[in-house]
Write an enzyme that holds these catalytic residues in place. Structure first.
Site, PDB file in Angstrom:
ATOM      1  CB  CYS A 413      -0.950  -0.001   1.196  1.00 16.21           C
ATOM      2  SG  CYS A 413      -2.421  -1.015   0.915  1.00 16.21           S
ATOM      3  CG  ASP A 446     -13.950  -0.204   2.927  1.00 18.03           C
ATOM      4  OD1 ASP A 446     -13.314   0.848   2.753  1.00 18.03           O
ATOM      5  OD2 ASP A 446     -14.226  -0.656   4.051  1.00 18.03           O
ATOM      6  CG  ASP A 463      -7.366  -7.398 -22.036  1.00 19.82           C
ATOM      7  OD1 ASP A 463      -6.141  -7.290 -21.808  1.00 19.82           O
ATOM      8  OD2 ASP A 463      -7.830  -7.994 -23.018  1.00 19.82           O
ATOM      9  N   GLY A 536     -11.913   1.489  -8.565  1.00 20.08           N
ATOM     10  CA  GLY A 536     -10.663   1.046  -9.153  1.00 20.08           C
ATOM     11  C   GLY A 536      -9.506   1.191  -8.194  1.00 20.08           C
ATOM     12  CB  THR A 538      -4.307   4.795  -9.046  1.00 21.88           C
ATOM     13  OG1 THR A 538      -4.706   5.408  -7.820  1.00 21.88           O
ATOM     14  CG2 THR A 538      -5.383   5.015 -10.086  1.00 21.88           C
ATOM     15  CG  ASP A 624     -12.639 -10.295 -27.914  1.00 22.56           C
ATOM     16  OD1 ASP A 624     -12.610 -11.461 -27.469  1.00 22.56           O
ATOM     17  OD2 ASP A 624     -12.175  -9.325 -27.290  1.00 22.56           O
TER      18      ASP A 624
END
Length: 751
Positions: A413, A446, A463, A536, A538, A624
């Site tokens: 973290c 969270d 992906d 998400g 980062t 695909d």
């Protein structure tokens, strides 16, 4: 990969003659820590000196244009293909027509001028301006096709008696009289508000061109100030009417309208005022050159020769400003060589009162122009540096330099991007609302909470990758579109997405802008597709990466599985192949800008509608086409069955330029690993030598869908796909029982 932190952003507006010199210089000698961004409406910039020769037919399109994509790649510059709509010098941002604003530390403007066509009533609706040049070229081709339709002979009027108007008039005359089956009875007339043509030249030059125009049968109207344009008619200040089938507008250029409202000081005509350093009179971090600027102390006419000659001093002062050094003065010459062509490989030269004419003058002009173009069309191979470049002392931020060089930066973290960066980047993020999102970004927790209907299954996919292009907004769009492909291939409806981004150690404002641009690009796609971004993660890393997990919904009995092919199915592919080789060529500076543009447009094309059409036409299986290439993904579809695929090599749809780059040996770094699938491809030696064969293993980014469709519905399926936005859709082969085949894929060609 970005190994040096971005400390300052130098943004170049426009791909004009001065900025191409800036790009070439920074490619030869970059400043570590300075990131260049070129923003241009055009991918290929026309050289004004060769435009008459291009119209007359002496030059090809490529010879008369500089491709900005490989030039920007050579310079290490990002290339944003868009149109400027404004500048905010306080926020230090540039507003663009089709995307979020772009931030700058230092700005340079070389967008050229715009036609003054809107200063005359009706001209904008009924006349064709010569600028922007690339748009005019499209009009010119249409004019040539229309000209034979006029029964009594076409009458063409050219408004503007300066150099541009005279050269264009004579070039059009030469093109029409020397083309196969020249039009009969056409006429050309030149109209000017001045008392004589070519007022900016010596009288001897005007006399020479008066004679040439007379010899060509071109009528000249002087003292004819056009005040109104109606359909096929010019009206002058005296009320006289001049009727034409076609009207071309080559009058004095005006300033771009967005400049006057930017807060940057302009002159009475709206051109940006610059001092002797080519620096804005009002904003020290803004520079400019070419037709878009006006020199405050040494005014000069709008002429391409000044834009060319301003390239070197502009480059020098941009460097010196970034490195906090005193600027140097630019002293424009008072007299300069003028070479004006007459359409037929003949030209007139002048300098001061002297003038001369002849075919030798045209050859001289051609030599000068060709030598100039070669500097930017044939770029040198740059040797790799022996060691990592050092950021110059004036640009160094000790905290950033130490952080970037710190081999002991924390993991876990401790490697998360700071909360301040996230908060600033997410300030403009407003995801599409969905009723089934219980907890998302509007009230973050969270974890996100998503409702799943009792009669649906969840479809999950993930992906991501590092950038394949240098534009973060486009990168976000392409990545989002790519990540949705798996969900659409299964016939599912995407529901929500979560992001996973890795950011390098840069100054905080640069990180905020990069993350915001990527997420806004992704949201541009997600909003169109009805997908909510719900969260998400980062973190810090050696290089930039972006990815998404996507969750979708599907009815249990309606999923399109890739392994459900049946003998007799026809294979339908919705997008052309070639993104892998074209992106590899772009990295090497070996791709034409128009090829890359076509590849980007293909990568931005959503597969949503294609998935819906395949389900409606009872496709048995679908996938695909992405990283493993067509051959790899087709083998996945064949799986452990006894089926085989017969592929028509000649039927494969291919992106423009992809065959050229493959045949030149320019391949994706993943291609050699994909070529292991060749062991299952039965092909002749001749077929293996073809570029199409290499494209079987080309890794695709955001590629098309490949589906097995029953023979009795395939024609209507292909027709509907083409009608609904997939014009390259084609049947590339069929599925057969392959119990006795040695390999799972067989190639067939027309020969």
């Amino acid at each position: 990969m970005q190994s040096v932190p971005v400390i300052k952003d130098l943004v170049l507006l426009g791909g004009g003659h001065s900025h191409i010199a800036v790009l070439k210089s920074f490619g030869m000698r970059p400043i570590p820590g300075v990131r260049l961004t070129l923003i241009s409406r055009d991918i290929e910039t026309a050289y004004s000196g060769m435009l008459p020769g291009l119209i007359a037919g002496h030059y090809s399109f490529d010879r008369a244009h500089i491709d900005l994509v490989p030039l920007a790649r050579f310079a290490g510059a990002r290339f944003f293909h868009d149109e400027v709509t404004g500048i905010d010098p306080v926020a230090r941002t540039v507003a663009l027509l089709n995307r979020p604003p772009v931030s700058y530390d230092v700005l340079s403007v070389n967008t050229g001028s715009t036609p003054s066509i809107h200063e005359v009533d009706g001209a904008g609706d009924h006349a064709v301006p010569v600028k922007p040049i690339n748009r005019f070229l499209g009009h010119w081709e249409n004019l040539r096709q229309r000209i034979d339709e006029y029964d009594a002979g076409a009458r063409i009027g050219v408004v503007g008696g300066g150099t541009g108007g005279v050269e264009l008039c004579l070039a059009v005359h030469h093109a029409l009289t020397t083309q196969p089956n020249p039009p009969e009875g056409f006429s050309l007339e030149l109209l000017t508000a001045d008392g004589e043509i070519l007022q900016e030249h010596p009288r001897s030059v005007a006399r020479r061109f008066r004679r040439i125009l007379y010899e060509r049968g071109i009528e000249v109207h002087v003292d004819t100030r056009v005040t109104r344009v109606t359909p096929n008619t010019l009206v002058d200040a005296a009320g006289r009417e001049f009727r034409f089938h076609e009207i071309l507008w080559v009058t004095q250029a005006g300033a771009p309208p967005w400049l006057a409202g930017s807060g940057i000081e302009v002159d009475e005509r709206g051109f940006m005022l610059v001092n002797d350093h080519l620096q804005s009179q009002s904003h020290a971090n803004v520079f400019g050159a070419g037709d878009v600027v006006a020199m405050a102390t040494t005014p000069r006419p709008k002429a391409g020769v000044f834009a060319v000659r301003q390239g070197r001093p502009l480059t020098k002062n941009l460097r010196r400003y970034l490195l906090k050094k005193p600027l140097t003065r630019y002293r424009p010459q008072r007299r300069f060589l003028k070479l004006v062509s007459s359409g037929d490989r003949y030209a007139v030269a002048s300098r001061g009162p002297w003038s001369a004419e002849g075919r030798w003058v045209w050859r001289w002009k051609d030599w000068i122009d060709s030598r100039f173009m070669e500097k930017y069309q044939v770029l040198p191979e740059m040797a790799p540096m022996d060691k990592g470049p050092e950021i110059p002392a004036p640009l160094q931020d000790p905290a950033i330099i130490d952080a970037a060089d710190d081999d002991m930066r924390c993991g876990g973290c401790g490697a998360k991007v700071s909360a301040d960066v996230l908060a600033a980047a997410l300030a403009e993020i407003d995801s599409a609302p969905r009723d089934d999102v219980v907890v998302g970004l509007e009230a973050p927790d969270d974890a996100a909470m998503i409702a799943v209907p009792a009669d649906r299954l969840s479809v999950l996919s993930v992906d991501g990758f590092r950038p394949m292009i240098d534009d973060p907004w486009l990168f976000g769009r392409i990545t989002a579109n790519h990540c949705l492909g798996d969900v659409y291939a299964m016939g599912a409806e995407p529901q929500v997405a979560m992001t996973m981004a890795t950011l390098p150690v840069w100054p905080e404002d640069k990180l905020v802008d990069e993350l915001r641009q990527m997420l806004l690009g992704a949201l541009h796609v997600f909003d169109q597709e009805g997908v909510a971004l719900v969260g998400g993660h980062t973190g810090e890393g050696a290089e930039l990466t972006l990815g998404f997990t996507v969750t979708g919904l599907i009815e249990p009995d309606r999923a399109l599985r890739k392994s459900a092919l049946r003998a007799g199915d026809l294979l339908v592919l919705t997008k052309p192949l070639g993104t892998g080789t074209l992106l590899a060529a772009d990295m090497r500076g070996r791709v034409h800008g128009r090829w890359l543009k076509a590849a980007i447009e293909s990568m931005l094309l959503s597969c949503r509608t294609a998935g819906t059409v395949f389900r409606a036409h009872e496709a048995h299986a679908c996938t695909d086409i992405t990283g493993f290439g067509l051959a790899g993904h087709l083998l996945e579809m064949l799986g452990e069955t006894t089926l085989g695929a017969l592929i028509e090599l000649d039927a494969l749809p291919v992106l423009p330029g992809a065959l050229e780059t493959v045949e030149a040996g320019i391949l994706s770094t993943l291609q050699p690993k994909n070529e292991r699938f060749a062991a299952q491809v039965d092909a002749s030696a001749e077929d293996r030598d073809r570029g199409e064969y290499g494209l079987l293993f080309d890794p695709q980014t955001a590629g098309g869908l490949l589906a097995g469709v029953p023979r009795d519905t395939v024609q209507s399926c292909v027709t509907e796909l083409k009608a609904r936005g997939y014009p390259e859709t084609v049947v590339i082969g069929e599925i057969e029982d392959a119990g006795d085949w040695r390999r799972r894929i067989r190639l067939r060609t027309a020969s």
